[in-house]
Design an enzyme around this catalytic site. Structure first.
Site, mmCIF file in Angstrom:
data_model
loop_
_atom_site.group_PDB
_atom_site.id
_atom_site.type_symbol
_atom_site.label_atom_id
_atom_site.label_comp_id
_atom_site.label_asym_id
_atom_site.label_seq_id
_atom_site.Cartn_x
_atom_site.Cartn_y
_atom_site.Cartn_z
ATOM 1 N N CYS A 6 0.811 -1.207 0.000
ATOM 2 C CA CYS A 6 0.000 0.000 0.000
ATOM 3 C C CYS A 6 0.848 1.262 0.000
ATOM 4 O O CYS A 6 0.339 2.346 -0.310
ATOM 5 C CB CYS A 6 -0.957 0.011 1.192
ATOM 6 S SG CYS A 6 -0.127 -0.034 2.795
ATOM 7 N N ASN A 7 2.129 1.156 0.330
ATOM 8 C CA ASN A 7 2.946 2.372 0.345
ATOM 9 C C ASN A 7 4.286 2.230 -0.379
ATOM 10 O O ASN A 7 5.191 3.022 -0.152
ATOM 11 C CB ASN A 7 3.193 2.850 1.788
ATOM 12 C CG ASN A 7 3.769 1.781 2.678
ATOM 13 O OD1 ASN A 7 4.471 0.888 2.224
ATOM 14 N ND2 ASN A 7 3.448 1.860 3.955
ATOM 15 N N ARG A 8 4.384 1.225 -1.263
ATOM 16 C CA ARG A 8 5.592 1.114 -2.083
ATOM 17 C C ARG A 8 5.319 0.246 -3.308
ATOM 18 O O ARG A 8 4.499 -0.671 -3.259
ATOM 19 C CB ARG A 8 6.766 0.559 -1.285
ATOM 20 C CG ARG A 8 6.763 -0.937 -1.077
ATOM 21 C CD ARG A 8 8.031 -1.426 -0.391
ATOM 22 N NE ARG A 8 8.156 -0.834 0.932
ATOM 23 C CZ ARG A 8 9.093 0.056 1.265
ATOM 24 N NH1 ARG A 8 10.000 0.424 0.377
ATOM 25 N NH2 ARG A 8 9.149 0.560 2.476
ATOM 26 N N GLU B 217 7.526 -2.645 11.582
ATOM 27 C CA GLU B 217 6.315 -3.446 11.394
ATOM 28 C C GLU B 217 6.660 -4.738 10.668
ATOM 29 O O GLU B 217 7.536 -4.779 9.805
ATOM 30 C CB GLU B 217 5.249 -2.635 10.639
ATOM 31 C CG GLU B 217 5.619 -2.239 9.223
ATOM 32 C CD GLU B 217 5.137 -3.222 8.183
ATOM 33 O OE1 GLU B 217 4.382 -4.130 8.549
ATOM 34 O OE2 GLU B 217 5.529 -3.091 7.029
ATOM 35 N N GLN C 137 4.493 -9.744 2.723
ATOM 36 C CA GLN C 137 4.410 -9.172 1.377
ATOM 37 C C GLN C 137 5.625 -9.550 0.533
ATOM 38 O O GLN C 137 5.508 -9.774 -0.675
ATOM 39 C CB GLN C 137 4.251 -7.658 1.501
ATOM 40 C CG GLN C 137 2.919 -7.267 2.140
ATOM 41 C CD GLN C 137 2.909 -5.856 2.705
ATOM 42 O OE1 GLN C 137 3.953 -5.313 3.083
ATOM 43 N NE2 GLN C 137 1.734 -5.257 2.770
ATOM 44 N N GLY D 285 -13.626 -5.798 2.798
ATOM 45 C CA GLY D 285 -12.519 -6.511 2.182
ATOM 46 C C GLY D 285 -12.175 -7.738 3.009
ATOM 47 O O GLY D 285 -12.456 -7.785 4.212
ATOM 48 N N GLY E 96 -8.965 -9.453 2.236
ATOM 49 C CA GLY E 96 -7.575 -9.755 1.926
ATOM 50 C C GLY E 96 -6.726 -9.806 3.191
ATOM 51 O O GLY E 96 -7.249 -9.816 4.312
#
Length: 475
Positions: A50-52, A114, A120, A193, A195
């Site tokens: 979500c951020n890369r 985190e 991921q 969602g 996921g």
């Protein structure tokens, strides 16, 4: 190795750009496959969160690789290359390894330390293996990144500083001082969602003691499975289809959304209507309690205009980035950085040592062929030798050859593992006049026989890089 990474993240690009550049659906797979088709790349993997968004590749030309990977990122994200370029970072060889290992440890995360990034990275590797775009170099790289990340979390206190975006987001909604469990207990929650991020949010809320948990998803069976898995934590866990979200909104005190939708899931008008119905159905509670919204999607699921609607409190990726910037870094970060540095050195040494192995194997194969040829010639000249004599002569010749080759081959492997050691393989091939095709055949046999997905690597020394200067890097 010729490892190249081109990407952008919350550290280099504003959320508005990250939101537009996000990869949805099968775009990550298509990007990896198209990268492999591109001439400079022989392996490819995509790390998209979500951020890369980061594209890893084994390339044979630096400048051509940067240009091609940047162009592919622009094409698949839909953001014009001229607009995207100022936000891109480039790392090459050892600096690329250092970057991924730092990412795996959570040092480059929005919330330092985190641990969700490990999942991921694992997904990115699995996709590369499934598509056969990740070869020996990227398989080794991503597998070691997972080990480095696990080592950082087990050997340091980085977990005390780090947490998932879900936990951090809920803490922001709770005000930062009230424990999430105290804040969420007894409330009604709606998770949109099913996921990995939504599942983590649902589990966190269930453990925090929400009174009711509703999970909405386009695939109802997936929502049902998630709800059933949480039945032991919350009595009111149930699943609903996505078109039931509007009906569930007025009853929700906490809403968490993280889908792969390309458009808004919750508009400002939908939220205003839900607030009106909430006030009508629950006059006292509806008016007194602010509805908490957590948007973890990229691109966003919840209309940013919700920030301006009374009775709502919205925390999204942008506000999380601002809050995380103010968080103090843990003292353990320095220890994690030391782990990363040592692991980068170990990875580079292993790759350089592996690079010379085909040459050593080819040399020993050539020596064995020479021995076999000489023994055959001896048989022709001394046909009366009995089997015992012939075996003793053969064994003696082999021992002589092995002893002559042992010291140089062991030493050349040791030297090859040092920075700049790739030249020793070339020297060995030159001194013994080894057939380049024979060395290449050993490399292919090693890759295809002992590694699942093929690929190769070279062994020249690492350097940091940016698009116009391969001697510099930007974190």
């Amino acid at each position: 190795m010729s490892l190249l990474v081109v990407g952008l993240s919350h550290r280099t690009a504003p959320v508005s750009v990250l939101e537009r550049a996000s990869l949805v659906g099968e775009e990550s797979a298509k990007l990896a496959q198209d990268t492999l088709v591109a001439e400079p790349a022989t392996e490819a993997a995509v790390l998209a969160t979500c951020n890369r968004i980061e594209l890893y590749a084994d390339v044979d030309k630096f400048h051509a690789g940067v240009a091609e990977l940047s162009t592919l990122l622009a094409q698949h994200t839909g953001v014009d290359l001229d607009e995207l370029t100022p936000y891109l970072y480039v790392h090459y060889e050892d600096r690329a390894v250092h970057h991924l290992f730092s990412v795996a440890c959570g040092l480059d995360s929005m919330v330092v330390g985190e641990g969700q990034i490990l999942g991921q990275i694992k997904d990115a590797l699995a996709l590369g293996q499934e598509l056969h775009t990740a070869g020996r170099l990227l398989n080794d790289l991503f597998q070691q990144a997972l080990r480095v990340g696990k080592r950082a979390h087990s050997e340091t206190g980085i977990d005390k500083a780090g947490q998932s975006l879900v936990t951090f987001g809920l803490e922001q909604l709770a005000g930062g001082t009230t424990p999430v469990a105290d804040w969420a207990a007894g409330r009604r929650a709606l998770v949109i969602g099913a996921g990995s991020m939504s599942s983590l949010a649902a589990t966190t809320l269930a453990r925090a003691g929400v009174a009711e948990l509703v999970i909405a998803n386009r695939t109802l069976d997936r929502a049902r499975r998630l709800a059933e898995s949480l039945a032991g934590l919350v009595d009111g866990a149930r699943a609903v289809p996505m078109d039931a979200v509007a009906a569930e909104l007025p009853h929700a005190d906490i809403v968490v959304s993280c889908t792969g939708a390309t458009g808004l899931v919750l508009t400002a008008d939908m939220l205003r209507e839900a607030l009106d119905r909430r006030t009508q159905d629950r006059p006292a509670a509806g008016a007194a309690q602010t509805v908490a919204l957590l948007d973890l999607a990229m691109p966003r699921d919840i209309d940013a205009a919700a920030h301006r609607v009374g009775g709502l409190r919205l925390v999204d990726i942008e506000s999380l980035a601002e809050a995380a910037a103010d968080e103090p870094m843990a003292a353990d970060v320095d220890q994690v950085r030391a782990i990363v540095s040592s692991e980068v050195s170990a990875f580079g040494a292993a790759q350089r040592a592996a690079h010379i192995t085909p040459t050593v194997v080819a040399l020993r194969t050539m020596a064995a062929d020479v021995v076999a040829g000489e023994i055959a010639r001896l048989d022709g000249r001394l046909p009366d030798l009995d089997e015992r004599q012939r075996a003793e002569i053969t064994q003696t010749v082999r021992r002589v050859v092995d002893k002559l080759l042992h010291a140089p081959t062991v030493r050349v492997k040791q030297l090859a593992s040092t920075p700049g050691g790739a030249g020793y393989a070339d020297a060995l091939r030159e001194l013994f006049d080894l057939d380049p095709q024979a060395v290449a055949a050993v490399s292919r046999a090693d890759t295809n026989g002992t590694r699942p997905n093929g690929g190769g690597d070279t062994g020249r020394p690492g350097a940091a890089a940016v698009p116009n200067d391969p001697k510099r890097g930007r974190a």
